[in-house]
Design a protein around this motif. Structure first.
Motif, short mmCIF file in Angstrom:
data_model
loop_
_atom_site.label_atom_id
_atom_site.label_comp_id
_atom_site.label_asym_id
_atom_site.label_seq_id
_atom_site.Cartn_x
_atom_site.Cartn_y
_atom_site.Cartn_z
N GLN A 1 0.64 -1.10 0.05
CA GLN A 1 0.16 0.40 0.53
C GLN A 1 0.90 1.63 0.01
OE1 GLN A 1 -2.20 0.54 3.27
NE2 GLN A 1 -3.43 2.07 2.10
N GLY A 2 1.32 1.96 -1.39
CA GLY A 2 1.18 3.54 -1.17
C GLY A 2 2.85 3.10 -1.41
N GLY A 3 3.40 2.09 -1.62
CA GLY A 3 4.29 1.67 -1.82
C GLY A 3 4.79 1.33 -3.64
N GLU A 4 6.55 1.26 -3.89
CA GLU A 4 6.79 0.91 -5.59
C GLU A 4 6.21 -0.36 -5.63
OE1 GLU A 4 10.67 2.10 -6.30
OE2 GLU A 4 10.34 4.12 -5.69
N GLU A 5 6.20 -0.30 -7.19
CA GLU A 5 5.98 -1.40 -7.39
C GLU A 5 6.52 -2.82 -7.11
OE1 GLU A 5 1.64 -1.68 -10.53
OE2 GLU A 5 3.65 -1.03 -10.95
N SER A 6 7.10 -4.20 -7.11
CA SER A 6 8.06 -5.15 -7.10
C SER A 6 7.95 -6.45 -7.91
CB SER A 6 8.60 -5.40 -5.51
OG SER A 6 8.49 -4.09 -5.18
N CYS A 7 8.03 -6.79 -8.06
CA CYS A 7 8.49 -8.49 -8.27
C CYS A 7 8.40 -9.24 -7.58
CB CYS A 7 7.88 -8.38 -10.10
SG CYS A 7 10.50 -8.66 -9.86
N LEU A 8 8.02 -10.39 -7.77
CA LEU A 8 9.10 -11.95 -7.11
C LEU A 8 9.84 -12.02 -8.11
CD1 LEU A 8 5.67 -14.10 -6.60
CD2 LEU A 8 7.08 -12.76 -4.51
N ARG A 9 11.42 -13.02 -7.41
CA ARG A 9 12.55 -13.35 -8.73
C ARG A 9 12.11 -13.74 -9.60
NH1 ARG A 9 14.69 -15.20 -3.34
NH2 ARG A 9 14.38 -17.67 -3.52
N PRO A 10 12.29 -13.79 -11.49
CA PRO A 10 12.01 -14.90 -11.84
C PRO A 10 12.82 -15.81 -12.12
CG PRO A 10 12.68 -12.61 -12.77
CD PRO A 10 12.71 -12.62 -11.60
N ASP A 11 14.41 -15.54 -11.52
CA ASP A 11 15.12 -16.42 -11.32
C ASP A 11 16.42 -15.11 -10.70
OD1 ASP A 11 16.53 -14.42 -12.96
OD2 ASP A 11 18.03 -15.82 -13.91
N PHE A 12 17.17 -16.08 -10.14
CA PHE A 12 18.39 -15.75 -9.40
C PHE A 12 19.46 -14.83 -10.15
CE2 PHE A 12 16.34 -19.23 -6.87
CZ PHE A 12 16.25 -18.46 -6.03
N THR A 13 19.80 -14.35 -11.84
CA THR A 13 21.02 -14.05 -11.97
C THR A 13 20.88 -12.65 -11.18
OG1 THR A 13 21.60 -15.29 -13.38
CG2 THR A 13 22.55 -13.58 -13.75
N ILE A 14 20.06 -12.09 -11.06
CA ILE A 14 19.73 -10.24 -11.41
C ILE A 14 20.15 -10.28 -9.50
CG2 ILE A 14 18.78 -8.63 -11.96
CD1 ILE A 14 17.26 -9.03 -14.45
N ALA A 15 19.48 -11.23 -8.69
CA ALA A 15 18.92 -10.78 -7.58
C ALA A 15 20.34 -10.91 -6.74
CB ALA A 15 18.24 -11.78 -7.30
N VAL A 16 21.84 -12.02 -7.45
CA VAL A 16 22.62 -12.68 -6.79
C VAL A 16 23.79 -10.89 -7.51
CG1 VAL A 16 24.53 -13.95 -6.80
CG2 VAL A 16 21.78 -15.05 -7.15
N ALA A 17 23.84 -11.16 -8.68
CA ALA A 17 24.63 -9.85 -9.58
C ALA A 17 24.67 -8.71 -8.24
CB ALA A 17 23.89 -9.68 -10.53
N ARG A 18 23.47 -7.98 -8.11
CA ARG A 18 22.94 -6.91 -7.07
C ARG A 18 23.07 -7.04 -5.92
NH1 ARG A 18 16.83 -6.06 -5.55
NH2 ARG A 18 17.63 -3.66 -5.56
N GLU A 19 23.10 -8.50 -5.18
CA GLU A 19 23.78 -8.48 -3.50
C GLU A 19 25.57 -8.32 -3.82
OE1 GLU A 19 22.58 -11.34 -0.92
OE2 GLU A 19 20.73 -10.55 -1.42
N HIS A 20 26.34 -9.15 -5.05
CA HIS A 20 27.39 -9.73 -5.01
C HIS A 20 28.48 -7.70 -5.37
CE1 HIS A 20 31.45 -9.99 -7.28
NE2 HIS A 20 30.99 -9.09 -8.00
N ILE A 21 27.23 -7.15 -5.78
CA ILE A 21 27.51 -5.47 -6.10
C ILE A 21 27.66 -4.89 -5.33
CG2 ILE A 21 27.39 -3.23 -7.62
CD1 ILE A 21 26.75 -5.13 -9.47
N ALA A 22 26.72 -4.69 -4.10
CA ALA A 22 26.98 -3.99 -3.07
C ALA A 22 27.77 -4.73 -2.21
CB ALA A 22 25.40 -4.42 -2.65
N SER A 23 28.00 -5.92 -2.56
CA SER A 23 29.59 -6.17 -1.46
C SER A 23 30.49 -5.45 -1.27
CB SER A 23 29.46 -7.83 -1.00
OG SER A 23 30.67 -8.48 -2.82
N GLY A 24 30.81 -4.70 -2.74
CA GLY A 24 32.18 -4.40 -3.26
C GLY A 24 33.51 -4.91 -3.33
N ALA A 25 33.23 -6.55 -3.07
CA ALA A 25 33.63 -7.21 -3.74
C ALA A 25 34.24 -7.46 -5.56
CB ALA A 25 33.54 -8.56 -3.70
#
Length: 372
Positions: free
Chosen positions: A55-79
């Protein structure tokens, strides 16, 4: 939400085993930003996303696969480099008229960094093959392809830059590719009425083009009832004129591209056919020879492998080597495993140019006890 059949624990453990120690275990967020996924996943996935909104938030989606989600976490780690294994659920809306599971288990690996790209590609593809084979099926095959090789082929033709870009974008869109190749055969045909109007409007600012179109309607006694507005029609006509005046392939160039896209078969024979086209691709073809050596050394059976120049995958972020493990019983639309190289994705997500390759396996499809 339709679920897939449960896989026995012993089978699931055997499918997971090849990934043991291959990377750090990770379980990225199930909820992913919709706009980002729409931008990166590719057109084929747009209608298959589960969209959610608080309610009142931005639209999101359930992950359709893992690649983008894992890549985001890798980048956030700074490694600068990293290797990650995962086992979890992904979610996709079943295509219209189909009865596909909409929540399903994936096991996989995403690897970032590394200097020897061909060796990394072969390692990841061989891991996927070994994992898929552990499910007990004896009808598996490994299909190989390469988006980057196609791009190198098109770039080597020396075409006008806009035409080169259109052909690269058309790779995963058969209808668009067909239209580009057909334009080369159309020759100098008589202009249709719409084409003459499009040419008339093309050099005008869009506001003036709308006024001219409305004047033409008035002179012809045309009454607009519903449908598109004058502005929309003028915009479409201007786009059509731009497309008609854009550089197009010669018949010889179109024929060469057709011959390239029709190549398929035993990998080394397919590479020889590509080389025989006379386009300078020595670097990419040499890298493929190294990949095949490494794949065979890692246990991927040569007699089960094939290479198809026109092979692409639904996700739009792949830009290099591709592969799918397929089952004869399940058919082409139900890959048991798949993956490939996506070097540009981390950069688009705000990371550095480190190189990236990954794979996923669907245990429920790999399991020989599942219904075919």
């Amino acid at each position: 939400m339709r679920l897939e059949p449960a896989v026995p624990d012993s089978v699931r453990a055997a499918i997971r085993a090849p990934f043991a120690g291959a990377g750090a275990a990770i379980d990225p967020a199930v909820i992913q930003p919709l706009g980002l996924i729409l931008d990166l996943a590719g057109e084929a996935m747009h209608a298959r996303l589960f969209v959610v909104q608080g309610q009142g938030g931005e639209e999101s989606c359930l992950r359709p696969d893992f690649t983008i989600a894992v890549a985001r976490e890798h980048i956030a780690s700074g490694a600068a480099a990293g290797r990650y294994t995962y086992e979890g659920r992904a979610f996709r809306v079943s295509p219209a008229g189909a009865d596909h599971p909409e929540e399903f288990l994936q096991v996989g690996l995403e690897a970032f960094g590394g200097a020897d790209l061909a060796a990394a590609d072969a390692e990841v593809a061989s891991l996927a093959w070994r994992s898929a084979s552990a499910g007990g099926r004896d009808d598996l095959s490994l299909l190989l392809g390469d988006v980057g090789l196609y791009r190198a082929f098109v770039a080597a033709l020396g075409l006008a830059a806009p035409l080169t870009q259109r052909l690269i974008r058309a790779f995963s869109r058969p209808r668009t590719m067909g239209a580009e190749l057909e334009r080369a055969q159309s020759g100098d045909v008589a202009e249709r009425q719409g084409d003459r109007i499009a040419s008339l409007l093309a050099g005008l600012p869009e506001t003036e083009a709308v006024a001219v179109l409305q004047d033409l309607w008035a002179l012809a006694g045309v009454q607009q009832v519903g449908g598109r507005s004058a502005g929309e029609i003028a915009h479409r006509l201007i786009e059509r004129s731009a497309a008609a005046s854009a550089p197009r392939l010669t018949e010889a160039e179109a024929g060469l591209i057709r011959r390239y896209l029709e190549i398929s078969g035993e990998p080394r024979a397919a590479l020889a056919q590509i080389a025989a086209l006379g386009v300078n691709l020595d670097g990419p073809l040499g890298a493929w020879s190294q990949r095949l050596d490494a794949l065979e050394a890692a246990g991927a059976p040569r007699e089960r492998m094939s290479f198809a120049t026109g092979f692409g995958r639904a996700f739009g972020y792949y830009d290099g080597m591709l592969f799918e493990v397929r089952s004869a019983a399940l058919g082409e639309g139900f890959s048991v495993a798949g993956g490939g190289r996506y070097d540009a994705l981390p950069v688009r997500l705000g990371g550095g140019q480190t190189g990236a390759v990954g794979c996923m396996v669907r245990p429920a499809r790999a399991w020989s006890g599942a219904l075919s």
